[in-house]
Scaffold this motif. Structure first.
Motif, PDB file in Angstrom:
ATOM      1  N   LYS A  71     -25.863   4.385 -46.621  1.00  0.00           N
ATOM      2  CA  LYS A  71     -26.981   3.349 -47.131  1.00  0.00           C
ATOM      3  C   LYS A  71     -28.390   3.418 -46.828  1.00  0.00           C
ATOM      4  N   LEU A  72     -29.017   4.368 -45.580  1.00  0.00           N
ATOM      5  CA  LEU A  72     -30.141   4.623 -45.450  1.00  0.00           C
ATOM      6  C   LEU A  72     -30.686   5.752 -46.631  1.00  0.00           C
ATOM      7  N   LEU A  73     -29.787   6.776 -46.646  1.00  0.00           N
ATOM      8  CA  LEU A  73     -30.244   7.888 -47.645  1.00  0.00           C
ATOM      9  C   LEU A  73     -30.265   7.276 -49.014  1.00  0.00           C
ATOM     10  N   GLY A  74     -29.245   6.222 -49.493  1.00  0.00           N
ATOM     11  CA  GLY A  74     -29.524   5.897 -50.987  1.00  0.00           C
ATOM     12  C   GLY A  74     -30.563   5.064 -51.039  1.00  0.00           C
ATOM     13  N   MET A  75     -30.947   4.188 -50.103  1.00  0.00           N
ATOM     14  CA  MET A  75     -32.243   3.204 -50.214  1.00  0.00           C
ATOM     15  C   MET A  75     -33.634   4.015 -49.933  1.00  0.00           C
ATOM     16  N   LEU A  76     -33.598   5.076 -49.282  1.00  0.00           N
ATOM     17  CA  LEU A  76     -34.871   5.824 -49.355  1.00  0.00           C
ATOM     18  C   LEU A  76     -35.023   6.533 -50.686  1.00  0.00           C
ATOM     19  N   ARG A  77     -34.024   7.061 -51.206  1.00  0.00           N
ATOM     20  CA  ARG A  77     -34.030   7.716 -52.478  1.00  0.00           C
ATOM     21  C   ARG A  77     -34.398   6.781 -53.680  1.00  0.00           C
ATOM     22  N   MET A  78     -33.671   5.416 -53.697  1.00  0.00           N
ATOM     23  CA  MET A  78     -34.360   4.597 -54.513  1.00  0.00           C
ATOM     24  C   MET A  78     -35.728   3.971 -54.340  1.00  0.00           C
ATOM     25  N   VAL A  79     -36.144   3.977 -53.217  1.00  0.00           N
ATOM     26  CA  VAL A  79     -37.614   3.625 -53.076  1.00  0.00           C
ATOM     27  C   VAL A  79     -38.732   4.777 -53.441  1.00  0.00           C
TER      28      VAL A  79
END
Length: 522
Positions: A335-343
């Motif tokens: 979830k952390l990796l996906g969130m950082l990529r999105m932001v």
């Protein structure tokens, strides 16, 4: 000997009730007491024995007559209905139908017993639950909760009954229109601060029910109320509480409110992000995976609208969440990796900062080759590609290369997933154009990347987007003197010449431009 006596007394009581025709209250009461004692002792098969004795229609008649024994009979039925095996017999005897009117009683004990009996009999029975709704049970339960908010057991019975009904999607809007979320919010406000198991259980049930009501689009929008709804405001206060369950429910609720862009923009404007970050920081070291997972999901949803990304970065999302890179829990990593990529999408400065952070790159490249979680591996590779795509600077390219990230991107360019393959090709094209190092040539050759690119160009089923990205990378490589010979050795010119006749003028033009770079003017 004592067990035999008790069994005999139960048999006698059942016999006496079954032959009773006048339903004289004074005569029935001691027999009901015997039944209740046997049920409360939780002896094996007592409920089944009672239900099969033929007395259930008699109990239904007592309830229908509204006798002074109704409260006791409702308790007997509630205790019997703990056993799943007796529920269908209770329904056949008409007990639910005669119990429902008692939800209008002014006697709190009667309400409690009737509520428990109905809730248990109808548990997991969609047909019965439909009938309860048709009988107007929902507003009655809400009325009880509003009338007796201090009676915790009674309120809990109502909440549990509503939980059973809330699984029916068509009712979510009706729940909201009846004011249930507001009642639940008020209930939670009254319970906050308590730490005994009963209070914590009540908070969990009430907050879970609130979250489930937000799964319906219309019900969710009504609760959000353009950011001024009482339910939304209470959810934000849950994030700031000291209760882990409220942290979890609060994060799940925000993720649900964030199902459309306008809500996301409004919530970020109203300042929800710092509350989520502060809450998550409290769980970094405790390692509560459910809360971390839910909080990161909420942040990712909030980061989807383009206008929110810069504001969320200003709120400290990337900087404050770097601490979570130390997590060893795969769901949190994912979830952390996906969130950082999105932001980071389109945020050049932020991508440069993260993309040159040696600690971040070390952890991300480590996850790029993790073997036991394909999701983490995929997201780590995609974030690495995103740092180059959005950062577009020599510093980022050099930092990624130094962290051995290029090897992972080359491997990703062979992915069977078209989106991942395309992202890798774009990142490699940018990196090659900005700073093509000798070390990268070695990796390209070792991985046989040129053959992969040639295959992409020649694949009749390949997507236009991937072919264009492959051409961009080939074009970047063609500007490097050290790669021209390697491109010639695999006869890349032949594949490019074939593309000159492609139906897509864009592909044909790009292929022609690369042929010119390679010195072929045919």
């Amino acid at each position: 000997m004592e067990d035999t006596t008790e069994t005999d007394s139960l048999t006698d009581a059942l016999q006496a009730i079954s032959v009773s025709t006048d339903l004289i209250e004074e005569e029935l009461k001691p027999h009901l007491d015997t039944l209740l004692d046997a049920l409360l002792e939780k002896k094996k098969d007592v409920a089944v024995e009672i239900s099969k004795s033929g007395i259930l229609p008699i109990l239904a008649q007592v309830l229908k007559n509204k006798s002074s024994l109704s409260c006791q009979v409702a308790l007997v039925v509630a205790e019997m209905a703990r056993e799943a095996a007796v529920r269908s017999l209770c329904i056949e005897a008409g007990l639910v139908k005669v119990l429902v009117p008692y939800l209008d009683s002014g006697d709190q004990e009667m309400l409690l017993n009737a509520g428990r009996a109905i809730g248990r009999i109808c548990f997991d029975n969609t047909h019965q639950q439909d009938q309860l709704v048709d009988a107007g049970v929902i507003p009655r339960l809400v009325s009880i909760m509003k009338k007796y908010p201090e009676n915790d057991p009674l309120v809990n019975v109502c909440v549990l009954a509503l939980c059973n009904l809330a699984d029916m999607d068509v009712l979510k809007l009706q729940f909201v229109e009846c004011g249930i979320p507001e009642v639940l919010s008020e209930m939670i406000r009254g319970l906050q601060g308590g730490s005994d198991p009963h209070t914590l259980c009540s908070i969990k049930v009430a907050s879970n029910l609130t979250v489930s009501l937000l799964l319906g689009d219309e019900s969710m929008q009504k609760c959000f109320g353009e950011g001024s709804g009482i339910v939304y405001q209470d959810v934000v206060s849950w994030l700031q509480s000291s209760n882990t369950q409220l942290h979890l429910s609060g994060a799940l609720a925000i993720a649900n409110f964030a199902r459309n862009d306008s809500n996301c923009v409004k919530m970020v404007e109203l300042g929800v992000v710092p509350h989520i970050l502060t809450m998550l920081e409290q769980h970094i070291h405790e390692g509560d995976v459910s809360v971390l997972h839910a909080g990161l999901s909420a942040l990712r949803n909030l980061a989807i609208p383009a206008t929110n990304k810069a504001r969320m970065l200003d709120d400290g999302v990337a900087e404050r969440m770097k601490a979570l890179l130390q997590s060893d829990m795969a769901p949190v990593q994912f979830k952390l990796l996906g969130m950082l990529r999105m932001v980071l999408d389109g945020q050049e400065e932020a991508a440069k900062v993260l993309g040159t952070d040696a600690t971040v790159l070390s952890r991300v490249t480590e996850w790029c080759s993790v073997k036991d979680h394909v999701g983490v591996r995929g997201e780590a590779n995609r974030l690495l590609a995103a740092l180059i795509r959005y950062g577009r600077s020599p510093e980022v390219v050099q930092a990624v290369a130094q962290a051995d990230g290029m090897r992972h991107l080359i491997s990703m360019s062979k992915s069977e997933h078209v989106i991942m393959q395309n992202e890798a090709l774009v990142a490699l094209a940018i990196a090659s154009e900005i700073d093509f190092a000798e070390s990268m040539k070695n990796m390209v050759m070792e991985a046989d990347l040129l053959t992969v690119l040639k295959r992409i160009l020649e694949d009749p089923t390949g997507t236009m987007e991937v072919k264009l990205s492959a051409l961009s990378l080939i074009g970047s490589l063609a500007t490097s003197s050290v790669m021209k010979k390697e491109l010639e050795d695999v006869n890349m010119k032949g594949s490019l010449v074939d593309l000159m006749d492609h139906s897509s003028s864009k592909l044909a033009l790009q292929a022609g431009a690369i042929l010119s770079l390679l010195g072929d003017t045919s």
